[in-house]
Enzyme design. Structure first.
Site, PDB file in Angstrom:
ATOM      1  CE  LYS A  89      -0.457   6.043   1.457  1.00  0.00           C
ATOM      2  NZ  LYS A  89      -1.347   6.279   2.600  1.00  0.00           N
ATOM      3  CG  HIS A 123      -1.758   1.232   1.337  1.00  0.00           C
ATOM      4  ND1 HIS A 123      -2.747   1.536   0.439  1.00  0.00           N
ATOM      5  CD2 HIS A 123      -1.743   2.244   2.245  1.00  0.00           C
ATOM      6  CE1 HIS A 123      -3.326   2.675   0.782  1.00  0.00           C
ATOM      7  NE2 HIS A 123      -2.732   3.120   1.878  1.00  0.00           N
ATOM      8  CG  ASP A 151      -5.073   1.944  -3.050  1.00  0.00           C
ATOM      9  OD1 ASP A 151      -4.778   2.070  -1.851  1.00  0.00           O
ATOM     10  OD2 ASP A 151      -5.980   1.205  -3.446  1.00  0.00           O
TER      11      ASP A 151
END
Length: 305
Positions: free
Chosen positions: A159, A138, A177
């Site tokens: 992020k 991730h 992702d």
């Protein structure tokens, strides 16, 4: 062990199937190809039968110098080892016995118009990537000024928003992702996407955006070698010191050590700028430059009488 099918290989390189068309579901699990020159003269010690066998002009020309009986014997011997497939390069045509025995044994025989040297180079690169050990993590993967960066942190830490800031500054998204990491060598880690999320960036309160549609083709690239692992964390007072040179830490992915940096978040802090600075600093270190070392040299020189 990872594998791909002969059909996948044929599709990727637009190869012509000459024989064994009903057996293109055979698996390929080794990344390096082999040219069976020694095997055609009868030497089978150390024969890597599990690799794709590529026949260039040297191999085919040698077979044509033999008598029909010798040619039949040598071709039958090597086909009996059942490699995943044979590929003939340079659009060579004089291969009737090879076609015959591959059809009999159910071994795919394929052909390309490309020259042997160029085709082998492309095929080796392709197989190395396709068969490389991989994991999915991730995070976000970016290419910042030519430097591959893995951006990690807890869900909601920012992020993707940070990635968006960097993309607007001219840098490139690789994956959001889900980042697929592939080990291409003892010290080489490649970051890429999982196809589904290709070109997409998920922004909280906004939703999905396609960075290519929104910012142009230069906003995205398919893959990048990972050389920095940056983790975004919540701000903690007195947790970070303003040192001349921070001790280097490392992350480990598939046995590959990647320099690790922690960046703590605080309102008003230019995280995108810090990531750019980290990328540029890493690049300068590869050239042998250390800002801390230069600074200390200036102090030492200034103290001399």
């Amino acid at each position: 062990m990872k594998s791909i099918t002969v059909q996948s290989l044929a599709n990727a390189f637009q190869l012509e199937v000459l024989a064994g068309s009903g057996h293109t579901d055979r698996s390929i699990a080794r990344s390096k190809v082999h040219r069976p020159g020694l095997e055609f003269v009868g030497y089978f010690d150390f024969f890597p039968m599990e690799r794709v066998q590529v026949l260039g002009r040297k191999e085919i020309t040698y077979l044509l110098t033999l008598t029909v009986e010798e040619r039949v014997l040598h071709i039958r011997n090597i086909v009996h080892y059942h490699p995943p497939c044979f590929i003939v390069t340079a659009d060579q045509q004089d291969i009737p016995y090879l076609t015959l025995f591959c059809e009999e044994e159910g071994i795919p025989l394929l052909r390309t118009k490309e020259s042997t040297t160029e085709f082998i180079a492309k095929l080796d690169r392709y197989l190395t990537k396709e068969l490389a050990p991989e994991i999915s993590i991730h995070g976000v993967c970016l290419n910042v000024a030519g430097i591959g960066i893995l951006l990690r942190g807890k869900s909601g830490i920012g992020k993707s928003e940070t990635a968006h800031t960097l993309i607007r500054r001219g840098h490139r998204l690789v994956a959001d992702d889900i980042v697929v990491l592939k080990k291409l060598g003892p010290a080489t880690l490649l970051g890429t996407h999982n196809e589904t999320s290709r070109e997409f960036l998920a922004l909280r309160s906004i939703g999905l955006i396609n960075v290519v549609r929104q910012y142009g083709r230069t906003a995205f690239q398919d893959e990048s070698r990972i050389v920095l692992d940056i983790e975004l964390t919540s701000w903690q007072d007195r947790a970070l010191n303003n040192e001349l040179e921070v001790e280097q830490k490392y992350s480990d992915y598939l046995g590959v050590k990647v320099p690790y940096i922690e960046i703590q978040l605080q309102p008003g802090r230019d995280v995108g700028g810090l990531i750019e600075a980290a990328a540029n600093s890493w690049y300068l270190k590869q050239l042998g430059y250390s800002a801390a070392e230069e600074f200390m040299n200036r102090i030492d020189n200034g103290m001399q009488p």
